[in-house]
Structure formats: C-alpha cells, structure tokens
Design an enzyme around this catalytic site. Structure first.
Site, PDB file in Angstrom:
ATOM      1  N   GLY A  43       0.721  -1.356   0.042  1.00  0.00           N
ATOM      2  CA  GLY A  43       0.191   0.052  -0.089  1.00  0.00           C
ATOM      3  C   GLY A  43       0.839   1.335  -0.017  1.00  0.00           C
ATOM      4  O   GLY A  43       0.328   2.075  -0.464  1.00  0.00           O
ATOM      5  N   GLU A  98       3.928   4.314   5.775  1.00  0.00           N
ATOM      6  CA  GLU A  98       2.708   3.412   5.728  1.00  0.00           C
ATOM      7  C   GLU A  98       1.750   4.175   4.816  1.00  0.00           C
ATOM      8  O   GLU A  98       1.637   5.445   4.845  1.00  0.00           O
ATOM      9  CB  GLU A  98       2.181   3.281   7.080  1.00  0.00           C
ATOM     10  N   ASP A  99       0.888   3.565   4.273  1.00  0.00           N
ATOM     11  CA  ASP A  99      -0.340   4.248   3.519  1.00  0.00           C
ATOM     12  C   ASP A  99      -1.378   4.626   4.607  1.00  0.00           C
ATOM     13  O   ASP A  99      -1.663   5.841   4.337  1.00  0.00           O
ATOM     14  CB  ASP A  99      -0.792   3.187   2.547  1.00  0.00           C
ATOM     15  N   ASP A 102      -4.676   2.573  10.634  1.00  0.00           N
ATOM     16  CA  ASP A 102      -6.059   2.158  10.922  1.00  0.00           C
ATOM     17  C   ASP A 102      -6.453   1.729  12.388  1.00  0.00           C
ATOM     18  O   ASP A 102      -6.266   2.478  13.081  1.00  0.00           O
ATOM     19  CB  ASP A 102      -6.470   1.183   9.868  1.00  0.00           C
ATOM     20  N   LYS A 130      -6.791   7.129  10.422  1.00  0.00           N
ATOM     21  CA  LYS A 130      -8.383   6.918  10.799  1.00  0.00           C
ATOM     22  C   LYS A 130      -8.067   6.789  12.077  1.00  0.00           C
ATOM     23  O   LYS A 130      -8.106   5.573  12.681  1.00  0.00           O
ATOM     24  CB  LYS A 130      -8.743   5.670  10.127  1.00  0.00           C
ATOM     25  N   VAL A 152     -11.342   3.597   1.998  1.00  0.00           N
ATOM     26  CA  VAL A 152     -10.917   4.427   0.609  1.00  0.00           C
ATOM     27  C   VAL A 152      -9.590   3.672  -0.022  1.00  0.00           C
ATOM     28  O   VAL A 152      -9.180   2.856   0.336  1.00  0.00           O
ATOM     29  CB  VAL A 152     -10.031   5.606   1.364  1.00  0.00           C
ATOM     30  N   ASP A 158      -5.572  -0.202  -1.846  1.00  0.00           N
ATOM     31  CA  ASP A 158      -6.436  -1.244  -2.475  1.00  0.00           C
ATOM     32  C   ASP A 158      -7.585  -1.696  -2.036  1.00  0.00           C
ATOM     33  O   ASP A 158      -7.827  -1.628  -0.638  1.00  0.00           O
ATOM     34  CB  ASP A 158      -5.464  -2.596  -2.899  1.00  0.00           C
ATOM     35  N   ARG A 164      -5.131   0.302  -6.712  1.00  0.00           N
ATOM     36  CA  ARG A 164      -3.904   0.850  -6.149  1.00  0.00           C
ATOM     37  C   ARG A 164      -3.588   2.286  -7.095  1.00  0.00           C
ATOM     38  O   ARG A 164      -2.782   3.078  -6.596  1.00  0.00           O
ATOM     39  CB  ARG A 164      -2.859  -0.016  -6.201  1.00  0.00           C
TER      40      ARG A 164
HETATM   41  P1  IMP Z   1      -4.147  -1.533  10.509  1.00  0.00           P
HETATM   42  O1  IMP Z   1      -3.182  -2.713  11.358  1.00  0.00           O
HETATM   43  O2  IMP Z   1      -5.624  -1.899  10.907  1.00  0.00           O
HETATM   44  O3  IMP Z   1      -3.686  -0.417  10.927  1.00  0.00           O
HETATM   45  O4  IMP Z   1      -4.056  -1.604   8.896  1.00  0.00           O
HETATM   46  C1  IMP Z   1      -3.320  -0.923   8.359  1.00  0.00           C
HETATM   47  C2  IMP Z   1      -3.445  -1.514   6.722  1.00  0.00           C
HETATM   48  O5  IMP Z   1      -4.752  -1.893   6.591  1.00  0.00           O
HETATM   49  C3  IMP Z   1      -3.080  -0.523   5.753  1.00  0.00           C
HETATM   50  O6  IMP Z   1      -1.723  -0.586   5.612  1.00  0.00           O
HETATM   51  C4  IMP Z   1      -3.957  -0.765   4.768  1.00  0.00           C
HETATM   52  O7  IMP Z   1      -3.337  -1.901   3.785  1.00  0.00           O
HETATM   53  C5  IMP Z   1      -5.124  -1.587   5.298  1.00  0.00           C
HETATM   54  N1  IMP Z   1      -6.385  -0.613   5.314  1.00  0.00           N
HETATM   55  C6  IMP Z   1      -6.977   0.010   6.241  1.00  0.00           C
HETATM   56  N2  IMP Z   1      -7.775   0.952   6.109  1.00  0.00           N
HETATM   57  C7  IMP Z   1      -7.891   0.835   4.754  1.00  0.00           C
HETATM   58  C8  IMP Z   1      -8.805   1.557   3.755  1.00  0.00           C
HETATM   59  O8  IMP Z   1      -9.536   2.554   4.106  1.00  0.00           O
HETATM   60  N3  IMP Z   1      -8.565   1.206   2.460  1.00  0.00           N
HETATM   61  C9  IMP Z   1      -7.574   0.406   2.098  1.00  0.00           C
HETATM   62  N4  IMP Z   1      -6.791  -0.209   2.803  1.00  0.00           N
HETATM   63  C10 IMP Z   1      -6.923   0.032   4.234  1.00  0.00           C
HETATM   64 MG    MG Z   2      -4.547  -3.346   1.709  1.00  0.00          MG
END
Ligand code: IMP
Ligand code: MG
Length: 178
Positions: A43, A98-99, A102, A130, A152, A158, A164
């Site tokens: 991402g 990081e992208d 979350d 987020k 998003v 993605d 992407r």
């Molecule tokens: P976390 O461990 O929940 O913080 O996950 C982060 C990862 O989840 C990111 O690197 C993304 O690959 C994916 N992700 C979380 N939210 C989104 C979104 O809104 N769109 C696309 N990928 C997301």
């Molecule tokens: Mg992903």
C-alpha cells in the site's frame, strides 16, 4: 474503475503539496542522522516513491511485506511477515512509511519486532490516519491527512488488490465490498 469511486477525498494536487511538506520536515529532523526509510508493502509504494524524492538527505530504503487483512475490509488482528527486511536494523534510525494507520495493529507489531532487533529509533510516517478506528495506543510522528472512517482506495491503497493505481485517494462505493 473510477466509476467505483463515490467521491474524491484527497486530490493529486493536495497529495503532492503534502508530500513536499512532510519531506521538508523529515529533511530537517533527520539531518546528520543515518535514516532508513522502511516501506510496508504494498500500500505504501506510491507514497514512498514520492516521499523519498522529497527528502534531501543521503537515506537508505528497504521494504517489508506483511499481511493483516486478506481480501476483506476489516483487520483480522493477525500479522504475518511475507517479506522481511534485507538490512540489519541494529543501531539504525528507522522511519516506517505507511499508507494508512487504521487499527494500528500492523504497525505496533512491526515496531515491536524492529525494536527487538535493536533499532536505535523507530518513528511512523503515514499518509492517512483513521484515528476513530484505533485499537492500540499508537500515533504517527508524521501524517498527511486525518480521514473519516470510510474505506478508501487509490494512491497505493487497494480493495482486493485493485485500485492501487488511481492517482488520488477516493472513497470506494460501499456496494463494491458489501
Ligand atoms: P491496521 O493494522 O488496521 O492499522 O491496518 C493498516 C492496513 O490496513 C493498511 O496498511 C492498509 O493496507 C489496510 N487498510 C486500512 N484501512 C484501509 C482503507 O480504508 N483502504 C484500504 N486499505 C486499508
Ligand atoms: Mg491492503
């Protein structure tokens, strides 16, 4: 493909301006330090490619791939290393690129792992944040945009490996994944 986007959240112009701003900050903060930019695949590749060119320092880059989501839109909480770093991180100043931040579970796992390997310092640079969805106590040191709790895609992000290559960040129409 672009018909699947409900609305544009961050435009190409806004992305470029923000990347330049973050790059300038990193350049200032890491002057004289040995900086290793670590991109978490896949991402963050688009952000990484733009950001590294906005940092005016002799940096090194590396990549790692983890899986935490499968093809769904909610985190599973399970983080698996699919590709590890090539470099030894002991004593290095690491900036994780990081992208999106979350739940924070992915980055928390990676940070713990890198600190166990003896990294001197680990910071986080995320394009999107987020905060509403955070499950662990983790904060970005550099962030581009705080966004609402919507799924998003684009600029590297993605849904099920698609979208992407959209050049902006857009909200995916919910009917695509529900
Ligand atoms: P976390 O461990 O929940 O913080 O996950 C982060 C990862 O989840 C990111 O690197 C993304 O690959 C994916 N992700 C979380 N939210 C989104 C979104 O809104 N769109 C696309 N990928 C997301
Ligand atoms: Mg992903």
């Amino acid at each position: 493909m672009r018909n699947d986007i409900e609305r544009i959240l961050v435009t190409e112009e806004e992305l470029a301006a923000k990347v330049a701003e973050i790059g300038a900050k990193i350049t200032e903060d890491y002057a004289g330090k040995d900086l290793l930019l670590v991109s978490v695949l896949k991402g963050s590749v688009v952000f990484m490619a733009d950001l590294m060119r906005a940092v005016n320092l002799p940096i090194e880059i590396d990549f790692m791939a983890v899986s935490s989501y499968g093809s769904g839109v909610k985190t599973s909480g399970v983080v698996k290393i699919l590709k590890d770093l090539d470099v030894d991180v002991a004593g290095r100043h690491i900036l994780l690129v990081e992208d999106i931040l979350d739940s924070g579970m992915t980055l928390q796992y990676i940070m713990e792992m890198l600190s166990q390997r003896g990294a001197a310092d680990i910071k986080i640079c995320t394009l999107l944040d987020k905060p509403e969805r955070r499950k662990v106590n983790i904060q970005a040191d550099y962030f581009g945009f705080v966004i609402p709790d919507k799924f998003v895609v684009g600029y590297g992000l993605d849904y099920d490996e698609t979208y992407r290559n959209i050049p902006y960040v857009g909200v995916l129409k919910p009917e695509i994944y529900s």
